[in-house]
Motif scaffolding. Sequence first.
Motif, PDB file in Angstrom:
ATOM      1  N   VAL A 205      45.304  39.303  49.416  1.00  0.00           N
ATOM      2  CA  VAL A 205      44.319  39.463  48.345  1.00  0.00           C
ATOM      3  C   VAL A 205      43.054  39.263  49.233  1.00  0.00           C
ATOM      4  N   LEU A 206      41.915  40.459  49.181  1.00  0.00           N
ATOM      5  CA  LEU A 206      40.839  40.382  49.737  1.00  0.00           C
ATOM      6  C   LEU A 206      40.038  39.388  49.047  1.00  0.00           C
ATOM      7  N   PHE A 207      39.215  38.501  49.989  1.00  0.00           N
ATOM      8  CA  PHE A 207      38.653  37.418  49.348  1.00  0.00           C
ATOM      9  C   PHE A 207      37.021  37.472  49.829  1.00  0.00           C
ATOM     10  N   GLY A 208      36.334  38.548  49.834  1.00  0.00           N
ATOM     11  CA  GLY A 208      35.128  38.783  49.838  1.00  0.00           C
ATOM     12  C   GLY A 208      34.600  38.794  51.301  1.00  0.00           C
ATOM     13  N   GLY A 209      33.255  39.275  51.586  1.00  0.00           N
ATOM     14  CA  GLY A 209      32.751  39.229  52.803  1.00  0.00           C
ATOM     15  C   GLY A 209      31.415  38.329  52.917  1.00  0.00           C
ATOM     16  N   ALA A 210      31.016  38.409  54.485  1.00  0.00           N
ATOM     17  CA  ALA A 210      29.795  37.440  54.407  1.00  0.00           C
ATOM     18  C   ALA A 210      29.299  37.946  55.959  1.00  0.00           C
ATOM     19  N   GLN A 211      27.887  37.735  56.170  1.00  0.00           N
ATOM     20  CA  GLN A 211      27.487  38.126  57.714  1.00  0.00           C
ATOM     21  C   GLN A 211      26.842  36.813  58.034  1.00  0.00           C
ATOM     22  N   ASP A 212      27.149  36.535  59.343  1.00  0.00           N
ATOM     23  CA  ASP A 212      26.684  35.425  59.864  1.00  0.00           C
ATOM     24  C   ASP A 212      25.696  35.519  60.747  1.00  0.00           C
ATOM     25  N   ARG A 318      51.302  37.702  42.272  1.00  0.00           N
ATOM     26  CA  ARG A 318      51.208  37.294  40.632  1.00  0.00           C
ATOM     27  C   ARG A 318      49.418  36.881  40.400  1.00  0.00           C
ATOM     28  N   LEU A 319      48.497  36.905  41.531  1.00  0.00           N
ATOM     29  CA  LEU A 319      47.317  36.372  41.121  1.00  0.00           C
ATOM     30  C   LEU A 319      46.387  37.537  40.990  1.00  0.00           C
ATOM     31  N   PRO A 320      45.377  37.423  40.108  1.00  0.00           N
ATOM     32  CA  PRO A 320      44.444  38.512  40.074  1.00  0.00           C
ATOM     33  C   PRO A 320      43.536  38.375  41.290  1.00  0.00           C
ATOM     34  N   ALA A 321      42.783  39.379  41.412  1.00  0.00           N
ATOM     35  CA  ALA A 321      41.852  39.499  42.353  1.00  0.00           C
ATOM     36  C   ALA A 321      40.766  38.486  42.256  1.00  0.00           C
ATOM     37  N   PRO A 322      40.351  37.696  43.067  1.00  0.00           N
ATOM     38  CA  PRO A 322      39.377  36.377  42.914  1.00  0.00           C
ATOM     39  C   PRO A 322      38.123  36.966  42.391  1.00  0.00           C
ATOM     40  N   GLU A 323      37.462  36.205  41.689  1.00  0.00           N
ATOM     41  CA  GLU A 323      35.978  36.709  41.137  1.00  0.00           C
ATOM     42  C   GLU A 323      34.965  35.790  41.702  1.00  0.00           C
ATOM     43  N   PHE A 324      33.889  36.724  41.870  1.00  0.00           N
ATOM     44  CA  PHE A 324      32.972  35.940  42.576  1.00  0.00           C
ATOM     45  C   PHE A 324      31.591  35.995  41.845  1.00  0.00           C
ATOM     46  N   LYS A 325      30.675  35.096  41.642  1.00  0.00           N
ATOM     47  CA  LYS A 325      29.334  35.326  40.992  1.00  0.00           C
ATOM     48  C   LYS A 325      28.676  36.595  41.640  1.00  0.00           C
ATOM     49  N   PRO A 326      27.952  37.038  40.434  1.00  0.00           N
ATOM     50  CA  PRO A 326      26.814  38.134  41.317  1.00  0.00           C
ATOM     51  C   PRO A 326      25.676  37.525  42.003  1.00  0.00           C
ATOM     52  N   GLN A 327      25.216  36.398  42.039  1.00  0.00           N
ATOM     53  CA  GLN A 327      24.462  36.061  42.877  1.00  0.00           C
ATOM     54  C   GLN A 327      24.491  35.996  44.189  1.00  0.00           C
ATOM     55  N   THR A 328      23.639  35.818  45.028  1.00  0.00           N
ATOM     56  CA  THR A 328      23.730  35.730  46.572  1.00  0.00           C
ATOM     57  C   THR A 328      23.571  34.429  46.896  1.00  0.00           C
ATOM     58  N   VAL A 329      24.384  33.808  47.923  1.00  0.00           N
ATOM     59  CA  VAL A 329      24.266  32.600  48.205  1.00  0.00           C
ATOM     60  C   VAL A 329      24.164  32.760  49.957  1.00  0.00           C
TER      61      VAL A 329
END
Length: 425
Positions: A205-212, A318-329
């Motif tokens: 299940v894809l879990f988002g991306g980030a840049q360090d 059986r898990l849905p795709a994780p939901e993320f807030k639209p804000q930037t962190v």
Amino acid sequence: MDILLVGSGGREHALAWKMRQSPLVDRLFCAPGNPGIARVAECVPDVKADDAEGLARLARELKVGLVVVGPEAALASGLADHLNAAGIPCFGPSAKAAQLETSKAFSKAFLERHEIPTANYGVYDRVADAKEALSVFRPPYVIKADGLAAGKGVAISPDRHDAEAEIERMLGGRFGSAGSRVVIEEFMEGEEGSLFALCDGQRAVLFGGAQDHKRAYDGDLGPNTGGMGAYSPAPVFDQELVLAADRKIVQPTLKAMAAEGAPYKGVLYAGLMATADGPKVVEFNARFGDPECQVLMMRMAGDIVPYLLACARGDVSRLPAPEFKPQTVICVVMAAKGYPDSPLEGSIIRGADQDFGPHVQVFHAGTKKRDDGTLVAAGGRVLSVCAEGDDIAEARERAYAAIRKIDWPGGFNRTDIGWRALDRD
């Protein structure tokens, strides 16, 4: 359910903070933990993160229903194998599967064997051979210690003279046994980012991306570090790139690892370069990144625990795709002066645990408390100051405003975290 979290850094504090919000969690333990984690979990400081047998024994004694592994050292020591043998669900791959991170030579050979896109490379254990191989590559030269070096085992040398000196340092013992072999890679042009996937051995299940930001100082100057800051979402990860990375990298990697008898469970961290030819693997990590984990935990809208447990039990279907807030962190790391080479320990930190408001979280990493309760630095990267905002500019302003309220003369931080995203605006 009772859960044991393994680790003591900013990544683990962020995981503890997020798991503590779950209605599924009764008691949350952490070994060894830190003063920040102690505010949300019961710490067991006498059991260290690389003590696989001790941690497995602790998990049995506590009768936990899940162990969540934070740092790579615990995975390299075979903690997941000990827990699996004891019948305790573990979020984290076996030592064999964790070789995707613990040995760059293994990882590069695996990628080549399965035709997963990455840079051309060579592996060398003798100084003379490594120097001679530089003729095959063009500057800048990418030189990596084969084993675990706390994020510091990568050098990008602008010319041959510098590259030869770096080879001598690495093979000469700079990183101990981790540098007994070096990997020399083709330099890839493009923008780098980190994509995460939660894996159950067969599915992901894809879990988002980030840049360090790996370099120690502003302007991406100075030595490589474990990471001086991060933000999410990362604009480089548009939908087209994510779909291509999933199809060409994440899914083939899971399939191939299972076929080779090392099914991958846990989080797969794919460090990717967005090149003109599509995404290519820079490196794999076998755990959440630090400080990427901090921004992902703040952005995630739902409960993290069902995903961790499903990976450990071997079924995320059986898990849905994780939901993320639209804000930037954004996360800005405050490090001890002298980091990454010789960080100053013991300097007093004041104001780190004050209430910064609803949009800011400060996660502890290298901290400890004296007997009188004074908070002091006890590592290289010490605090992760994280803030959310409607865009990168607002998040960044909130993070740096919080940093200005922390009284720590013995620390430093970059002042340009998020510059790539700001340049796009």
